[in-house]
Scaffold this motif. Structure first.
Motif, PDB file in Angstrom:
ATOM      1  N   LEU A 137       0.581  -1.551  -0.088  1.00 38.70           N
ATOM      2  CA  LEU A 137      -0.457  -0.009   0.434  1.00 38.70           C
ATOM      3  C   LEU A 137       0.911   1.619   0.156  1.00 38.70           C
ATOM      4  N   ARG A 165       0.437   4.077  -3.104  1.00 44.71           N
ATOM      5  CA  ARG A 165       0.181   5.289  -2.250  1.00 44.71           C
ATOM      6  C   ARG A 165       1.450   6.355  -3.107  1.00 44.71           C
ATOM      7  N   ARG A 166       2.428   6.059  -3.104  1.00 46.91           N
ATOM      8  CA  ARG A 166       3.073   7.277  -4.089  1.00 46.91           C
ATOM      9  C   ARG A 166       2.755   6.609  -5.046  1.00 46.91           C
ATOM     10  N   TYR A 179      -8.812  -0.762   0.932  1.00 48.41           N
ATOM     11  CA  TYR A 179      -8.427  -0.149  -0.146  1.00 48.41           C
ATOM     12  C   TYR A 179      -8.226   1.030  -0.702  1.00 48.41           C
ATOM     13  N   ARG A 231       0.371   7.240  -6.535  1.00 51.98           N
ATOM     14  CA  ARG A 231      -0.327   8.109  -6.991  1.00 51.98           C
ATOM     15  C   ARG A 231      -0.111   9.723  -6.828  1.00 51.98           C
ATOM     16  N   GLU A 232       0.651   9.507  -5.818  1.00 50.43           N
ATOM     17  CA  GLU A 232       1.412  11.420  -5.726  1.00 50.43           C
ATOM     18  C   GLU A 232       2.316  11.395  -6.443  1.00 50.43           C
ATOM     19  N   GLY A 241      -6.394   4.752   0.925  1.00 48.48           N
ATOM     20  CA  GLY A 241      -5.690   5.960  -0.342  1.00 48.48           C
ATOM     21  C   GLY A 241      -5.593   5.598  -1.431  1.00 48.48           C
ATOM     22  N   VAL A 242      -5.883   4.071  -1.798  1.00 44.45           N
ATOM     23  CA  VAL A 242      -6.350   3.376  -2.670  1.00 44.45           C
ATOM     24  C   VAL A 242      -6.945   2.912  -3.661  1.00 44.45           C
ATOM     25  N   CYS A 273      -3.185  13.754  -0.308  1.00 45.08           N
ATOM     26  CA  CYS A 273      -2.858  12.510  -2.401  1.00 45.08           C
ATOM     27  C   CYS A 273      -3.080  13.983  -2.926  1.00 45.08           C
ATOM     28  N   ASP A 296      -7.190  16.428   0.809  1.00 43.37           N
ATOM     29  CA  ASP A 296      -6.549  14.654   1.244  1.00 43.37           C
ATOM     30  C   ASP A 296      -5.152  15.483   0.284  1.00 43.37           C
TER      31      ASP A 296
END
Length: 647
Positions: A179, A183-184, A235, A186-187, A239-240, A528, A526
């Protein structure tokens, strides 16, 4: 991953007939480029195309002398073409909208990248649209696959026990390293789309009572659907957000040494229509379902699922793998159900016995069959298999000669494989939300190609010379052309901006956005997505966006200050890869005073991924687009353009 050797050899036959390698003992090729340097083009794609003033180009050659390297600028010319081989671009002929390109963070891949001292560099090189190749789609196993360090699901209980209420459901396994990497990703690339597929239901739901073998018990259809919902919610909360799922990876193959599960077409239709689709709908999730998720040679399976009216209601399309058959099967399914999507979701490479040919063979086979073949046959996404493996093809329960996009060795060395360049030639340039456009191609042994129009209006052409000698060819688009050549086995990407050729239709041109000021009612809180500011909607990069950060509701607004009064005739809003983030309703106001708006000049409903708003005759400095609809999706704008009559 389906690793029966006979199926594997079928895949390599298309390569070895061209290079004279023996058929038996060979598989789909892949290779490593032994370098400690981080591979990336010398300048960002957008900058290079702008500097060219015409056509930017990047090349990877079979001998590795060029590895996604930018080339001297090419220029369009008028007049007749000078070669027999002419690629004609038809921007008026449009096909599917692109979701993205990428690979999978299997348990093995995530473990290797997370523990690498070069983790940050690897992630940037893979996912950053400017500093890397901008991967934008990730397919996640739901639980263990053949590339996992152990066999597990998210609801494992001691043998002989069950958990029909899913009280022991947990994604704890993924929290240390899977995870955080998702998340990274997506960042780094906020437009990353996540899809997910299970290799097996929990053992207690299956006829075998084991993760290996067996099928889903019919009495557990609803429990398994609830399991999917818990996964999607967990998920999302981590954050996914997962946009797409398939009910089962490779449902017609039962591996003997790693998790797997048989699921017939009839069983899948019953599961989607009677349990999974309704469960996702009741939960208020936006996740869409894809049928099949197996090889090109069995198109009858997704056709059977889509012919079931109950299942079809909940099924967005079908997913395909490369290990048998041909890409044209995707078109057969599309033609039968043109309203359903097609995605290409898995293909792994394997080391060959002839290491000297591996890079060239992989570059050619995957570009020809996946980047060009899959997309010319309606694929909205192209996803390879492992993002990373070690020098021994692991950690693995099965294949020890498989390769990933990246090789992460135990001594810390990172190698970018041929798959990296295959993906890079399209993912770096074709943005989420792009549309495939018309182009003629010349088939195997010649110049093969596929063309796209990005949300910002730029054109991307990927060309592969699958012949045995250097080829010279012309490319023509809207009355002008350029000439170039490509060595045997090489891949090239050509790009040109919307201003390099007359705009389709010829009647309108985009207004210059320099000097504009934009503002909005809100931006995301958020972590993200705090970068989703109003300015990102006019930054010329479709991989960034403005977002409300809130569910759509009446009263949200986006405002443009043009600097001086102008006479726009059309607004075009792109929401790119942010699927579903188009305005459910809008009202447009125009004024020369931002404190006084009056009545709206036009109203309507948006569409995904492009909303075109035609305006009445006006002269105004300020425009405000106000949301009038409701939905759980955010409202996002990746690119906003205004048009006026061409002069």
């Amino acid at each position: 991953m389906h690793t029966r050797l006979d199926s594997r050899r079928l895949r390599v036959a298309h390569v070895t007939t061209a290079v004279g390698l023996a058929l038996f003992g060979m598989s789909v090729p892949t290779s490593a480029v032994p370098t400690s340097a981080v591979p990336r083009s010398a300048v960002p794609a957008e900058q290079h195309a702008a500097d060219a003033g015409g056509v930017g180009s990047w090349i990877t050659t079979a001998d590795r002398s060029q590895l996604l390297n930018p080339q001297p600028a090419l220029a369009f010319r008028s007049g007749s073409t000078g070669t027999a081989d002419t690629i004609t671009i038809d921007p008026e002929q449009t096909y599917q909208t692109i979701t993205g390109f990428g690979a999978s963070f299997t348990d093995s891949s995530a473990w290797l990248i997370w523990n690498s001292p070069h983790r940050d560099s690897i992630m940037t090189t893979l996912f950053d649209p400017r500093q890397g190749i901008g991967l934008s789609t990730v397919r996640q196993p739901i639980g263990a696959s053949d590339f996992s360090r152990s066999a597990y699901t998210y609801d494992d209980v001691p043998k002989g026990q069950t958990d029909p209420n899913l009280t022991r459901f947990s994604i704890t396994h993924d929290e240390p390293y899977v995870l955080p990497l998702l998340r990274r990703a997506r960042e780094i690339n906020p437009h990353t789309t996540f899809m997910a597929s299970p290799w097996s239901a929990p053992a207690w739901m299956k006829t075998s009572g084991e993760l290996v073998g067996g099928s889903l018990k019919r009495e557990h259809h609803q429990v398994y659907a609830n399991y999917f919902v818990k996964f999607l919610q967990a998920y999302r909360d981590a954050g996914v957000p997962v946009s797409l799922v398939t009910p089962q990876n490779e449902p017609e193959f039962s591996p003997g040494n790693y998790p797997g599960m048989l699921m017939s077409a009839q069983d899948q239709a019953d599961f989607i229509g009677g349990a999974l689709g309704p469960a996702i709908e009741r939960a208020g999730l936006d996740t869409r379902i894809l049928a099949f998720d197996h090889n090109w040679d069995r198109p009858g399976y997704p056709l059977d699922v889509l012919r079931n009216s109950t299942a079809a209601r909940y099924t967005a399309g079908s997913a395909f793998h490369c290990y048998a058959g041909e890409p044209g099967a995707q078109t057969n399914v599309h033609n039968a159900f043109p309203g359903k999507d097609v995605h290409f979701t898995e293909c792994s490479g394997i080391k060959t016995g002839d290491e000297a040919r591996t890079f060239a063979d992989t570059l050619s086979w995957q570009t020809r069959n996946l980047i060009i073949g899959a997309t010319r046959n309606w694929a909205k996404s192209v996803v390879l298999w492992n993002l990373a493996l070690d020098q021994n093809g692991g950690p693995t329960m099965n294949c020890t000669t498989c390769t990933g996009v990246v090789t992460v060795q135990g001594n810390g060395t990172v190698t970018y494989n041929a798959e990296y360049y295959v993906l890079g030639h399209i993912s770096k340039f074709v943005k989420p939300g792009a549309v495939r456009i018309g182009s003629n191609t010349f088939g195997q042994g010649n110049i093969e190609n596929v063309a796209f129009r990005n949300p910002d209006g730029s054109t991307v052409l990927v060309v592969h010379n699958s012949g045995s000698g250097t080829r010279t060819f012309d490319v023509t688009s809207t009355g002008r052309h350029f000439s170039t050549s490509l060595s045997a086995g090489a891949v090239a990407t050509f790009t040109w901006s919307a201003g390099s050729t007359p705009p389709p239709g010829g009647g309108e041109s985009a207004l210059d956005r320099s000097g504009w000021r934009v503002s909005a009612s809100s931006t995301p809180a958020d972590a993200c997505c705090t970068a989703d500011t109003a300015a990102k909607a006019i930054d010329g990069t479709s991989s960034t966006r403005w977002s409300t950060g809130l569910a759509q509701q009446p009263g949200q607004w986006f405002q443009i200050d043009l600097g001086t009064p102008r006479k726009p005739t059309k607004i075009v809003l792109e929401n790119g890869s942010s699927t579903g983030d188009h305005p459910r309703g809008y009202a447009v106001h125009a004024s020369d005073n931002p404190s006084s708006w009056g009545d709206p000049i036009t109203t309507g409903q948006g569409s995904d991924p492009t909303t075109t708003i035609h305006l009445p005759a006006i002269t105004a400095r300020y425009l405000r687009i106000t949301q009038t609809g409701n939905t759980g999706n955010w409202w996002s704008i990746s690119e906003l353009n205004l048009y006026s009559p061409a002069t």
